[in-house]
Structure formats: C-alpha cells, structure tokens
Design an enzyme around this catalytic site. Sequence first.
Site, PDB file in Angstrom:
ATOM      1  N   LYS A   1       3.903   9.203 -11.833  1.00 53.96           N
ATOM      2  CA  LYS A   1       4.838   9.796 -10.863  1.00 53.96           C
ATOM      3  C   LYS A   1       6.263   9.319 -11.132  1.00 53.96           C
ATOM      4  CE  LYS A   1       1.135  10.517  -7.602  1.00 53.96           C
ATOM      5  NZ  LYS A   1       0.326  10.109  -6.475  1.00 53.96           N
TER       6      LYS A   1
ATOM      7  N   ASP B   1       3.510  14.490   0.055  1.00 55.11           N
ATOM      8  CA  ASP B   1       2.093  14.626  -0.316  1.00 55.11           C
ATOM      9  C   ASP B   1       1.428  15.725   0.530  1.00 55.11           C
ATOM     10  OD1 ASP B   1       1.119  13.210  -2.452  1.00 55.11           O
ATOM     11  OD2 ASP B   1       0.713  11.372  -1.317  1.00 55.11           O
TER      12      ASP B   1
ATOM     13  N   GLN C   1       0.307   5.681  -1.968  1.00 58.35           N
ATOM     14  CA  GLN C   1      -0.803   5.949  -2.880  1.00 58.35           C
ATOM     15  C   GLN C   1      -2.138   5.536  -2.246  1.00 58.35           C
ATOM     16  OE1 GLN C   1      -0.486   7.492  -5.989  1.00 58.35           O
ATOM     17  NE2 GLN C   1      -2.708   7.569  -5.929  1.00 58.35           N
TER      18      GLN C   1
END
Length: 291
Positions: A52, A119, A96
């Site tokens: 990322k 997200d 995460q």
Amino acid sequence: MILIDGKKIAGEIKKEIAEEVVKIRKNGGNPPHLAAILVGHDGGSETYVSYKIKDCEQVGFKSSLIRYDDDVTEEELLAKVKELNNDEGLDGFIVQLPLPKNISEQKVIESINPRKDVDGFHPENVGRMVIGLPSFVSATPFGIVELLKRYKIETSGKNCVIVGRSNIVGRPLSVLMSQKAVNATVTVAHSRTANLVEVCRNADILIAAIGVPGFVKGNMVKEGAVVIDVGTTRIKSDKTKSGWKLKGDVLFDEVAEKCSYITPVPGGVGPMTRVSLLQNTLLSAKNEIYK
Ligand code: NAP
C-alpha cells in the site's frame, strides 16, 4: 478463452491516478494523503501494508505508516483513530486487519470517520452503497466491477453466482452486481448452499471468494462462463524466493478450458484490490463521496 490481466488494468488505472495527482499539484493542491495503522508483525499484514505504501509512492500520494506492537490496548488504538479522524491533512486511513484478539475489530471500524474510511468497512459506507448513494466501496468488490467494466464484459441480465458471503468480498459484491449500473441477477452461495455444483453451473459469471484452493472444478462451470477467482491462499513453496506462493479458489487448468474469460492468481483480482484503495483515497481528496 481470454485471460483477464488485472495487473495490466491496475497499471493503467495507476497511470490515470498519477496524472490526476499532477493536475491537483499544478492547481496548488496537496497530493492525496493515505495513512495505515499496522498492529503487530503478521507476515501477511506486513506485506499488504508495504504494498500500500509502495503504491502511494508510485502515484505521487503522500503516505504515513503508524505501527504498534501486539500489546497495544484497544483504548490506545481508538485514541489514535480519533486523532486521525480529526487530522485535516489526511484524506483517508486504514487499520490493517486482523487485529489482536483483545481488540474488537468492529469497534475500531465503527470508530473511523466514514469520510476517511477509504477501506469502505464502516456501516455508514456499507449502508450508503446498499441504497446506491456515493460511498467508499471496499476495495476487492470495487476492483472486480471495474475489471468487468474495463474488459467490456456484458453483465446486464446475466446470472451471477458469488460463492462466499463475507463482509469484505461476497456480500458487498452481491450488492454492486445487482445495482442498476451492472444489472446482473445475483445468487450468493455459501457453505450451507444445497446443490452447489448445480447452482454454479447456472452462472454466466461465476465469482469464487471462498479461501479453499482449487475448490471450483471444471464440472461446476458452464461452457462460456466468465470466471473471477478472488481466492488467495498462501501455500508453502520451495520454488519461490519468499518461501510461499498464492493459490486461487479455481482449479485453473480444468476451468480455463471451459470459460470465455478467467482471472489468474496471482495477477487477476489482487492488483485491482490494491489500486481500488488508491481510487478511494483520490475520491476522498477530491471530496467526491461526501460533498
Ligand atoms: P471468509 O470471510 O473466510 O469467507 C469465505 C466464504 O466462503 C464464507 O462465506 C463461507 O461460507 C464460504 N465457504 C467456505 N467454504 C465453503 C464451501 N465448502 N462451500 C461453499 N462456500 C464456502 O473469506 P474472505 O475474506 O471473503 O476471502 C475469501 C478468499 O479471498 C480468501 O482466499 C482471501 O484470501 C481472498 N481475498 C483475496 C483478495 C484479493 O485482493 N485477491 C481480497 C480479499 C480476500 P459461510 O459464510 O457459510 O461460512
């Protein structure tokens, strides 16, 4: 059979994003800024977060990485989320997953400001997506729909069977595939589905998001179907430098003979998932979701 090259399409999208960043900067704006919170040292999570950060660099985004050890408390993590929620220099951030067992993932997700939830896991974004409002859509479903669009694969009126009903893949994907822009007729199958082979054989578009390597065999696929393999199970391998390789949910050689289009693993859905996070961050920077 046409091999759907997710890596190539993701590369094209990255180029488009990088061009947008140049435009933003030319007009005196700041580059989009994405932050990631990483807890612990899980190998998979370390890899995903490093990708990322690398992706951000490639398109000219600013990125920040905030790390905690496994023993971070839920309170500490929630305090950091609150701080990032109020950070005006930040367009979006992700936490995460998975998190250590002593921390409630749901609580953390719900504490994220939906306007920065790139997200797309916050219930507000999920709800907005379900009723067709602009929203941050979770990366894998977003990437799959984009892949179908860019390959000009007909979806209208087609039978789409999705095997898997997780909150990050199967379920949101089923909503996107049934929306008016896509117009597929959707079946969501799972571990309790009866006659799964028959159900899958009825699919014009078959999407496997299960996590069982080689689960979808040739006898489950209709001649000419489009097959999208989301599965990525890490298997130990002595043939790769890293010591492991990724296996999809589809028994590729058997299924490829029957279908019209198929995604490989790796190089299919994975790169699209990565680029979708960048797309969401850009949308946030341009205030295109929450105006
Ligand atoms: P998950 O949360 O474990 O969900 C798996 C789903 O598959 C569940 O709905 C489960 O049914 C269903 N399932 C399991 N065994 C089954 C069986 N024998 N027959 C029918 N259905 C079955 O997994 P996930 O997070 O959605 O991920 C799925 C796979 O995609 C994993 O390999 C993951 O690593 C991969 N993935 C890849 C990307 C990418 O970018 N390529 C992104 C996300 C995930 P129940 O609900 O009934 O248990």
